[in-house]
Design an enzyme around this catalytic site. Structure first.
Site, short mmCIF file in Angstrom:
data_model
loop_
_atom_site.label_atom_id
_atom_site.label_comp_id
_atom_site.label_asym_id
_atom_site.label_seq_id
_atom_site.Cartn_x
_atom_site.Cartn_y
_atom_site.Cartn_z
N ALA A 67 20.72 59.93 -0.10
CA ALA A 67 20.27 59.87 -1.49
C ALA A 67 20.77 61.12 -2.19
CB ALA A 67 18.76 59.78 -1.54
N GLY A 110 19.73 58.34 3.40
CA GLY A 110 19.76 57.02 2.77
C GLY A 110 21.05 56.26 3.10
N GLU A 113 20.39 54.70 6.30
CA GLU A 113 19.40 53.63 6.07
C GLU A 113 20.04 52.41 5.42
OE1 GLU A 113 16.85 56.50 4.09
OE2 GLU A 113 15.24 56.04 5.50
N GLU A 133 16.98 64.34 6.75
CA GLU A 133 16.02 64.67 5.68
C GLU A 133 15.07 65.80 6.09
OE1 GLU A 133 16.70 61.59 6.79
OE2 GLU A 133 16.77 60.15 5.13
#
Ligand code: HXC
Length: 259
Positions: A67, A110, A113, A133
């Site tokens: 992200a 992300g 993911e 993260e």
């Protein structure tokens, strides 16, 4: 309107579309705008009869490095809550057609993911998977703790999530996270080949088979078996089932129409 952060290649092979994440300078960091474009593109391709399989890739250096940290850095919990970015992910998750991730370079946070939300994963030898993260004071938020654990088991998932260690394509293959590893110059070609194989089959059977496999992640065995059986029966209402079985009897290649 032309998307800004993704490139949509409509027909890289018969019935195969390809979405390329395209923020190369930021290693394809997944800002909210990119994710919204991806959601809209997938929704359109899912409804398009000329598409049966969708490939998602980045470039050679990065699938996506996570992200967009710069976009998130100053946010409060209430900003995050009100933005509700995961509704975008929830919509992407509902894509009925198979998604194949073609991964080279970084697939982190992300990015990893998003890869795991896909149904099959082709990686280049340079691919690196990770959930880092924890190193920036948070934790995975788009399914990382759940899908990674289901894919590779508790030991490796816990290590990756708690230390942020990246794993190589080879380690990811051994751990069962991905389907295959190929030289970097072939990763997209291999993904197209795999997608084409699936795209030649009955799109109805493929969608119901995908739905049934995914059901196994959130149901008891009995419930999952029941779900599978209903889909199996339902396919006998399709012309593709008649065509597929008749072609076997006739010793010819079936032609599936998705009806
Ligand atoms: C915003 C990013 C970024 C990210 C890289 N960049 N990752 N920008 N968000 N996630 C930017 C850098 O700031 C830099 O921009 C440019 O991309 C190139 O990155 P470098 O760091 O210079 O490249 P390199 O030295 O090769 O290192 C690559 C890297 C590193 C190891 C991948 O960039 C990195 O650690 N990135 C962050 C990985 C991460 O923590 N991901 C998880 C994010 S949280 P400038 O302008 O400086 O040149 C997350 C939560 C998910 O994903 C849950 C919600 C969906």
């Amino acid at each position: 309107m032309q998307p800004e952060f993704i490139i949509i290649h409509q027909e890289v092979a018969p019935y195969v579309a390809h979405i390329q994440l395209n923020r190369p300078k930021e290693l394809n960091a997944l800002n909210l705008e990119l994710m919204a474009e991806l959601r809209d593109a997938l929704k359109a391709l899912d409804a398009d009869d000329n598409v049966r399989v969708v490939i998602i890739s980045g470039n050679e250096k990065a699938f996506a490095a996570g992200a967009d940290i710069k976009q998130m850095a100053g946010k409060t919990a209430m900003d995050m809550y009100n933005t509700d970015q995961f509704s975008t992910w929830d919509t992407i998750k509902k894509t009925k057609k198979p998604l194949i991730a073609a991964v080279s370079g970084f697939a982190l946070g992300g990015g990893c993911e998003l890869v795991m939300l896909c149904d099959m994963i082709v990686a280049s030898e340079t691919a690196r998977f990770g959930q880092p993260e924890i190193k920036i004071g948070v934790m995975p938020g788009a399914g990382g703790t759940q899908r990674l654990t289901r894919a590779v088991g508790k030991a490796l998932a816990m290590e990756m999530v708690l230390t942020g260690r990246f794993i190589s394509a080879e380690e990811a293959l051994r751990a069962g996270l991905i389907n295959r590893v190929v030289p970097v110059e072939l990763f997209l070609k291999e993904a197209i080949q795999l997608a084409s194989e699936v795209a030649a089959l009955s799109p109805l059977a493929v969608k119901m088979a995908k739905e049934s496999v995914l059901k196994s992640f959130d149901s008891s065995l009995e419930e999952g078996l029941h779900f599978e059986r209903k889909n199996f029966y339902l396919l006998f209402a399709s012309e593709d089932q008649k065509e597929g079985m008749q072609a076997f009897v006739d010793k010819r290649t079936p032609v599936f129409k998705g009806q």
